[in-house]
Design a protein around this motif. Sequence first.
Motif, short mmCIF file in Angstrom:
data_model
loop_
_atom_site.label_atom_id
_atom_site.label_comp_id
_atom_site.label_asym_id
_atom_site.label_seq_id
_atom_site.Cartn_x
_atom_site.Cartn_y
_atom_site.Cartn_z
N GLN A 28 -14.15 -31.87 -7.91
CA GLN A 28 -15.23 -32.16 -8.85
C GLN A 28 -14.68 -32.18 -10.27
OE1 GLN A 28 -18.27 -32.81 -7.85
NE2 GLN A 28 -19.30 -32.98 -9.83
N VAL A 29 -15.04 -33.19 -11.01
CA VAL A 29 -14.60 -33.34 -12.40
C VAL A 29 -15.83 -33.53 -13.27
CG1 VAL A 29 -13.25 -34.69 -14.02
CG2 VAL A 29 -12.38 -34.35 -11.70
N LEU A 30 -15.94 -32.75 -14.30
CA LEU A 30 -17.03 -32.90 -15.27
C LEU A 30 -16.47 -33.51 -16.54
CD1 LEU A 30 -19.99 -32.28 -16.00
CD2 LEU A 30 -19.21 -30.07 -16.89
N LEU A 31 -17.12 -34.56 -17.03
CA LEU A 31 -16.63 -35.30 -18.20
C LEU A 31 -17.67 -35.27 -19.30
CD1 LEU A 31 -15.28 -38.42 -16.26
CD2 LEU A 31 -13.96 -36.44 -17.04
N VAL A 32 -17.24 -35.00 -20.51
CA VAL A 32 -18.14 -34.97 -21.66
C VAL A 32 -17.52 -35.76 -22.80
CG1 VAL A 32 -19.36 -33.53 -23.32
CG2 VAL A 32 -19.01 -32.70 -20.98
N GLU A 33 -18.21 -36.84 -23.19
CA GLU A 33 -17.72 -37.68 -24.28
C GLU A 33 -18.24 -37.17 -25.63
OE1 GLU A 33 -18.84 -40.63 -20.90
OE2 GLU A 33 -19.67 -38.84 -21.86
N SER A 34 -17.51 -37.50 -26.67
CA SER A 34 -17.93 -37.21 -28.03
C SER A 34 -17.25 -38.18 -28.97
CB SER A 34 -17.59 -35.77 -28.43
OG SER A 34 -16.20 -35.56 -28.37
N GLY A 35 -17.72 -38.23 -30.22
CA GLY A 35 -17.07 -39.04 -31.23
C GLY A 35 -17.77 -40.34 -31.58
N GLY A 36 -18.86 -40.65 -30.87
CA GLY A 36 -19.58 -41.87 -31.20
C GLY A 36 -20.30 -41.75 -32.52
N GLY A 37 -20.83 -42.87 -33.00
CA GLY A 37 -21.56 -42.85 -34.26
C GLY A 37 -21.78 -44.24 -34.79
N LEU A 38 -22.18 -44.30 -36.06
CA LEU A 38 -22.44 -45.56 -36.74
C LEU A 38 -21.28 -45.85 -37.68
CD1 LEU A 38 -24.35 -47.88 -37.61
CD2 LEU A 38 -25.34 -46.28 -39.27
N VAL A 39 -20.76 -47.06 -37.62
CA VAL A 39 -19.63 -47.45 -38.45
C VAL A 39 -19.81 -48.91 -38.87
CG1 VAL A 39 -18.21 -48.14 -36.48
CG2 VAL A 39 -17.10 -47.42 -38.62
N GLN A 40 -19.29 -49.25 -40.02
CA GLN A 40 -19.35 -50.64 -40.47
C GLN A 40 -18.29 -51.47 -39.77
OE1 GLN A 40 -19.04 -50.54 -44.77
NE2 GLN A 40 -21.26 -50.62 -44.97
N ALA A 41 -18.56 -52.75 -39.67
CA ALA A 41 -17.58 -53.67 -39.10
C ALA A 41 -16.25 -53.54 -39.84
CB ALA A 41 -18.10 -55.09 -39.17
N GLY A 42 -15.17 -53.53 -39.07
CA GLY A 42 -13.85 -53.34 -39.63
C GLY A 42 -13.39 -51.90 -39.66
#
Length: 125
Positions: free
Chosen positions: A1-15
């Motif tokens: 069993q592997v539990l995965l937790v993502e982080s680091g997303g957000g709002l950013v301007q193009a480029g």
Amino acid sequence: QVLLVESGGGLVQAGGSLRLSCAASGRSFEKYHMGWFRQAPGKEREFVAATRWMQNNAYMAEFADSVKGRFTVSRDNAKNTLYLQMNRLKPEDTAVYYCAAGTTLGRGQFDYDYWGQGTQVTVSS
């Protein structure tokens, strides 16, 4: 069993840039193929990148054509963490990004056995 937790997303301007992280718990993280997928509203989930465990304990990275040259994928086995560095982001990169772990070599969703809950990335124009 592997539990995965993502982080680091957000709002950013193009480029701009973002780095996503995926923390894994469980055994033998270093021997899993680890991948990143994304799903935009109204679209199917699609492969983005993967770092694949090879028999000689090396890893091979691969990318979807749409992100090649802009995204890099890496893993820190000591920290059981997968990363996706995203540079020169475009509005079309907007999606929920998922990390996944599996033991089957492939780019399809069904090649992966474990999934995180996803993190939203929004790129404004």
